[in-house]
Design an enzyme around this catalytic site. Structure first.
Site, PDB file in Angstrom:
ATOM      1  N   CYS A  74      29.458  33.144 -27.912  1.00 33.08           N
ATOM      2  CA  CYS A  74      28.509  32.773 -26.863  1.00 33.08           C
ATOM      3  C   CYS A  74      28.684  33.717 -25.678  1.00 33.08           C
ATOM      4  O   CYS A  74      29.720  34.322 -25.476  1.00 33.08           O
ATOM      5  CB  CYS A  74      28.665  31.340 -26.395  1.00 33.08           C
ATOM      6  SG  CYS A  74      28.517  30.096 -27.674  1.00 33.08           S
ATOM      7  N   ARG A 110      27.527  38.446 -28.872  1.00 34.24           N
ATOM      8  CA  ARG A 110      28.447  37.313 -28.806  1.00 34.24           C
ATOM      9  C   ARG A 110      27.861  36.040 -29.422  1.00 34.24           C
ATOM     10  O   ARG A 110      28.563  35.037 -29.566  1.00 34.24           O
ATOM     11  CB  ARG A 110      28.827  37.037 -27.350  1.00 34.24           C
ATOM     12  CG  ARG A 110      29.570  38.167 -26.678  1.00 34.24           C
ATOM     13  CD  ARG A 110      29.930  37.798 -25.262  1.00 34.24           C
ATOM     14  NE  ARG A 110      30.880  36.716 -25.210  1.00 34.24           N
ATOM     15  CZ  ARG A 110      32.200  36.851 -25.166  1.00 34.24           C
ATOM     16  NH1 ARG A 110      32.728  38.068 -25.176  1.00 34.24           N
ATOM     17  NH2 ARG A 110      32.997  35.805 -25.119  1.00 34.24           N
ATOM     18  N   TRP A 149      26.221  30.835 -29.828  1.00 33.28           N
ATOM     19  CA  TRP A 149      26.675  30.799 -31.217  1.00 33.28           C
ATOM     20  C   TRP A 149      27.006  29.351 -31.490  1.00 33.28           C
ATOM     21  O   TRP A 149      27.929  28.781 -30.905  1.00 33.28           O
ATOM     22  CB  TRP A 149      27.914  31.686 -31.400  1.00 33.28           C
ATOM     23  CG  TRP A 149      28.353  31.799 -32.830  1.00 33.28           C
ATOM     24  CD1 TRP A 149      27.863  32.642 -33.781  1.00 33.28           C
ATOM     25  CD2 TRP A 149      29.390  31.030 -33.467  1.00 33.28           C
ATOM     26  NE1 TRP A 149      28.522  32.454 -34.975  1.00 33.28           N
ATOM     27  CE2 TRP A 149      29.467  31.467 -34.809  1.00 33.28           C
ATOM     28  CE3 TRP A 149      30.251  30.016 -33.045  1.00 33.28           C
ATOM     29  CZ2 TRP A 149      30.366  30.930 -35.720  1.00 33.28           C
ATOM     30  CZ3 TRP A 149      31.150  29.478 -33.960  1.00 33.28           C
ATOM     31  CH2 TRP A 149      31.208  29.939 -35.276  1.00 33.28           C
ATOM     32  N   ASN A 174      30.845  28.298 -22.777  1.00 33.35           N
ATOM     33  CA  ASN A 174      31.406  28.916 -23.981  1.00 33.35           C
ATOM     34  C   ASN A 174      32.664  28.144 -24.339  1.00 33.35           C
ATOM     35  O   ASN A 174      33.437  27.775 -23.456  1.00 33.35           O
ATOM     36  CB  ASN A 174      31.797  30.375 -23.731  1.00 33.35           C
ATOM     37  CG  ASN A 174      30.613  31.250 -23.422  1.00 33.35           C
ATOM     38  OD1 ASN A 174      29.472  30.849 -23.600  1.00 33.35           O
ATOM     39  ND2 ASN A 174      30.886  32.454 -22.952  1.00 33.35           N
ATOM     40  N   GLY A 175      32.911  27.949 -25.623  1.00 30.93           N
ATOM     41  CA  GLY A 175      34.130  27.275 -26.031  1.00 30.93           C
ATOM     42  C   GLY A 175      33.828  26.001 -26.802  1.00 30.93           C
ATOM     43  O   GLY A 175      32.690  25.739 -27.204  1.00 30.93           O
ATOM     44  N   GLU A 227      39.054  45.890 -46.175  1.00 31.83           N
ATOM     45  CA  GLU A 227      38.191  46.146 -45.018  1.00 31.83           C
ATOM     46  C   GLU A 227      36.798  46.570 -45.476  1.00 31.83           C
ATOM     47  O   GLU A 227      35.785  46.145 -44.902  1.00 31.83           O
ATOM     48  CB  GLU A 227      38.818  47.222 -44.130  1.00 31.83           C
ATOM     49  CG  GLU A 227      37.971  47.687 -42.960  1.00 31.83           C
ATOM     50  CD  GLU A 227      37.654  46.592 -41.952  1.00 31.83           C
ATOM     51  OE1 GLU A 227      36.790  46.838 -41.087  1.00 31.83           O
ATOM     52  OE2 GLU A 227      38.242  45.484 -42.014  1.00 31.83           O
ATOM     53  N   LYS A 235      33.286  44.602 -44.582  1.00 35.47           N
ATOM     54  CA  LYS A 235      32.102  45.217 -43.980  1.00 35.47           C
ATOM     55  C   LYS A 235      30.865  44.920 -44.822  1.00 35.47           C
ATOM     56  O   LYS A 235      29.799  44.613 -44.294  1.00 35.47           O
ATOM     57  CB  LYS A 235      32.299  46.748 -43.850  1.00 35.47           C
ATOM     58  CG  LYS A 235      33.344  47.161 -42.843  1.00 35.47           C
ATOM     59  CD  LYS A 235      32.908  47.022 -41.401  1.00 35.47           C
ATOM     60  CE  LYS A 235      33.372  45.759 -40.777  1.00 35.47           C
ATOM     61  NZ  LYS A 235      34.782  45.520 -40.568  1.00 35.47           N
ATOM     62  N   GLU A 247      29.881  41.242 -44.368  1.00 35.38           N
ATOM     63  CA  GLU A 247      29.429  40.911 -43.018  1.00 35.38           C
ATOM     64  C   GLU A 247      27.977  41.285 -42.771  1.00 35.38           C
ATOM     65  O   GLU A 247      27.230  40.509 -42.167  1.00 35.38           O
ATOM     66  CB  GLU A 247      30.296  41.634 -41.983  1.00 35.38           C
ATOM     67  CG  GLU A 247      31.663  41.029 -41.764  1.00 35.38           C
ATOM     68  CD  GLU A 247      32.446  41.801 -40.726  1.00 35.38           C
ATOM     69  OE1 GLU A 247      33.067  41.162 -39.863  1.00 35.38           O
ATOM     70  OE2 GLU A 247      32.447  43.049 -40.770  1.00 35.38           O
ATOM     71  N   HIS A 273      44.599  41.517 -64.018  1.00 35.32           N
ATOM     72  CA  HIS A 273      45.198  40.195 -63.843  1.00 35.32           C
ATOM     73  C   HIS A 273      44.146  39.167 -63.431  1.00 35.32           C
ATOM     74  O   HIS A 273      44.452  38.223 -62.708  1.00 35.32           O
ATOM     75  CB  HIS A 273      46.329  40.259 -62.815  1.00 35.32           C
ATOM     76  CG  HIS A 273      47.490  41.092 -63.265  1.00 35.32           C
ATOM     77  ND1 HIS A 273      48.395  40.662 -64.214  1.00 35.32           N
ATOM     78  CD2 HIS A 273      47.866  42.348 -62.913  1.00 35.32           C
ATOM     79  CE1 HIS A 273      49.289  41.610 -64.421  1.00 35.32           C
ATOM     80  NE2 HIS A 273      48.993  42.643 -63.646  1.00 35.32           N
ATOM     81  N   LYS A 292      30.707  38.636 -32.205  1.00 37.26           N
ATOM     82  CA  LYS A 292      31.699  39.694 -32.068  1.00 37.26           C
ATOM     83  C   LYS A 292      33.072  39.174 -31.688  1.00 37.26           C
ATOM     84  O   LYS A 292      34.077  39.544 -32.276  1.00 37.26           O
ATOM     85  CB  LYS A 292      31.208  40.693 -31.007  1.00 37.26           C
ATOM     86  CG  LYS A 292      32.150  41.865 -30.772  1.00 37.26           C
ATOM     87  CD  LYS A 292      32.186  42.784 -31.955  1.00 37.26           C
ATOM     88  CE  LYS A 292      33.022  44.015 -31.692  1.00 37.26           C
ATOM     89  NZ  LYS A 292      33.172  44.843 -32.881  1.00 37.26           N
TER      90      LYS A 292
END
Length: 616
Positions: free
Chosen positions: A2, A27, A74, A100-101, A489, A493, A496, A512, A611
């Site tokens: 947010c 955000r 968000w 926010n939070g 990584e 990506k 995402e 395996h 983010k």
């Protein structure tokens, strides 16, 4: 997560608020809204969806006001709808608040307020906070409305459990905005005849370079010509005015279609920035004064813990290989969200490094505090020099990557790995690494930016590969040793930003269980630089090809015979295997980017993500 921006001054607030929201959209972008003070009342505008929806509403209504607060959301509590959008009003309709939070005890507070006659219209925890602040405002006998609002916010936040960054306004106090923070960043921007509140300096860097970063439990009151910071218990809090070290242009896309692509291309420079002033040829070592540790203290360290989330965790995994290989220091990597709840044994001479681009990641911050509770020395690897993690650690290393706006981290990963390489060089030289080896490593590190530039020249080739596989239902990413975390990584990506399911694995784990997924329409991406396990990687590629699985290989130039086993090959320049993650990750970033573009995805604003993760 947010974003908040508030403005009070002589100018019309709504264009400034919209511009700030645009810069904060990374955000969160589930909904957006604003509240403006004007003519003794409040104008509240809210819309679900992207900020453009709010912008259209503002254009239609042209709200007036020289003071206002705004928010991009968000979603946590409640779906992303108009009614759940911020700002939220109190029972009187005179107080508006953005937040926010997460308020963990919102339900019992909500039940209590309902028993007091309050009626709620949204599903959010934030509306409880706005009603709670309004409740204390209405109870107060303070005559000065500005002081009354600040006191009401202070009383409200004392009642809640959780995290918050808050901005509030009230029609009785049209000349002030009140803010408060705990666990969610909030910064005051200082102007001439105007002041700002924001979650991130990127929202206000176009208007001011002078800022005050609030600490946890601070409550601030801003007017057009003054600001006052109080501790939660009352009394003036100590503040420092800082100067923002980047420009408005640094936080813009420039000629690039997306922030992510811009930040991929910035990596040669961001790595140079991470190296600048930190390499000593005379002593063949790294110079990291920010650690605030003498060589004797560094030598006494017997164990290192690296802690981070997401991309920072993957950088830490690379760091484990670096520190154990170069410096011979036993190292463990912890997912920060797990470490905070574990009862991991720690030894006297253990140090923890917490890794976070924003320096505000809630789980990493909690990991830091847990380590401190256990008496550990905690150091930070962060990008934001004024962040909470930077302020709470005992020292650390700034990565100096510049603003990273794209939700999918790119240049912060390579900068974090660069810094961990410097740390490994420093520890290695203190222990057993010869000056000759140290100088060779410095030479190779300094060559990395130009080598990345040559990989970026292959963007069209990588784009062609991406277009070929853009409709795949999934992808496997494989790597061995130090390139195993790079495979993870690369998979992150891809997930995402393209929404293709992807997973990263050690190449040898293929047989395996993972090999059961191999089929003609599911490509495997192999990181196969020319290193000690190159032939082993070739064998794993052959196993996939035997089952008709397509293979994209990232390989070292000069080994064209890999083209006989892989369907597609992306070449990287030669470099020591210990530094190869700085090169092998670049094609994976570009591959994910171009797959996402081919699939029509919103690269910079992937669904459900934000983010900076400041809520648990």
């Amino acid at each position: 997560m947010c974003g908040i921006i508030g403005y009070i001054g002589k100018r019309q607030a709504n264009p400034i608020l919209l511009d700030g929201l645009r810069r904060l959209e990374y955000r969160g972008y589930d909904s957006a809204g604003m509240a403006l003070q004007h003519d003794g009342g409040l104008t509240v505008l809210k819309r679900a969806g992207r900020i453009d929806n709010l912008r259209k509403l503002v254009a239609e209504t042209n709200p007036q006001g020289h003071a206002g607060i705004s928010h991009t959301r968000w979603a946590t509590h409640g779906a992303p709808t108009d009614v759940n959008s911020h700002p939220h009003l109190d029972r009187s309709g005179k107080l508006a608040l953005v937040h926010n939070g997460v308020i963990e005890n919102y339900q019992p507070l909500r039940d209590w307020l309902i028993s007091e006659g309050h009626v709620f219209v949204s599903e959010t925890d934030t509306e409880v906070l706005s009603h709670l602040a309004g409740y204390y405002y209405d109870l107060s006998t303070e005559k000065d409305a500005s002081k009354r609002l600040a006191a009401a916010v202070q009383q409200a936040v004392r009642r809640i459990k959780g995290t918050y960054g808050i901005a509030a306004i009230h029609t009785d106090a049209p000349d002030v905005i009140v803010g408060a923070r705990l666990g969610s960043p909030l910064v005051v921007g200082l102007g001439q005849g105007e002041h700002f509140l924001a979650s991130d300096v990127s929202a206000i860097v176009a208007y001011t370079k002078d800022v005050v970063y609030l600490n946890d439990y601070d409550v601030v009151t801003i007017s057009s010509d003054s600001y006052d910071v109080q501790s939660q218990e009352g009394g003036s809090a100590s503040v420092t005015v800082s100067r923002v070290d980047f420009t408005q242009e640094d936080a813009e896309k420039g000629d690039f279609p997306h922030f992510m692509l811009k930040e991929i291309y910035e990596q040669p420079q961001s790595i140079r920035n991470a190296l600048r002033g930190r390499l000593s040829r005379d002593e063949a070592t790294a110079v990291l004064g920010g650690l605030q540790l003498e060589p004797r203290e560094l030598r006494d360290i017997s164990r290192i813990i690296l802690s981070g989330c997401g991309t920072a965790y993957h950088a830490g995994m690379v760091g484990e290989y670096l520190l154990e290989t170069i410096a011979r220091v036993p190292t463990e990597v912890e997912i920060a969200s797990e470490f905070r709840y574990r009862n991991a044994p720690t030894e006297k001479n253990t140090v923890q490094f917490v890794i976070s681009q924003s320096g505000e990641t809630i789980d990493t911050l909690a990991s830091l505090r847990e380590a401190k509770r256990k008496g550990m020395r905690v150091l930070g690897i962060v990008n934001n020099v004024a962040s909470t993690i930077a302020r709470e650690t005992d020292g650390g290393i700034y990565i100096h990557a510049g603003p990273e706006i794209g939700v999918a981290a790119t240049k912060s990963f390579t900068s974090q790995v660069t810094v961990l390489t410097l740390l490994s060089l420093l520890f290695g030289r203190i222990r057993h690494l010869s000056s000759t080896d140290g100088l060779e490593m410095i030479d190779e590190l300094e060559a990395i930016p130009d080598k990345i530039a040559t990989i970026l020249q292959q963007a069209d080739h990588i784009k062609t590969i991406a277009n070929k596989y853009a409709n795949a239902e999934g992808m496997l990413f494989m790597g061995r040793q130090i390139n195993y975390p790079v495979a993870m990584e690369g998979a992150l990506k891809m997930k995402e930003i393209s929404y293709i399911y992807a997973s990263g694995h050690p190449s040898a784990e293929l047989k395996h269980g993972v090999i059961a997924l191999v089929k003609p329409d599911l490509p495997s991406v192999f990181l196969a630089p020319h290193d000690a396990v190159f032939e082993k990687n070739i064998s794993n590629i052959e196993e996939v090809k035997a089952r008709k699985g397509p293979v994209i290989a990232v390989a070292t130039e000069g080994h064209p015979h890999i083209e006989r086993v892989a369907d597609e090959v992306i070449y990287i320049p030669r470099c020591p295997s210990i530094l190869s993650p700085l090169l092998t990750v670049i094609p994976l970033q570009l591959l994910a980017y171009y797959v996402a573009v081919a699939r029509g995805c919103d690269v910079d604003k992937p669904r459900n993500l934000a983010k900076s993760v400041t809520v648990e």
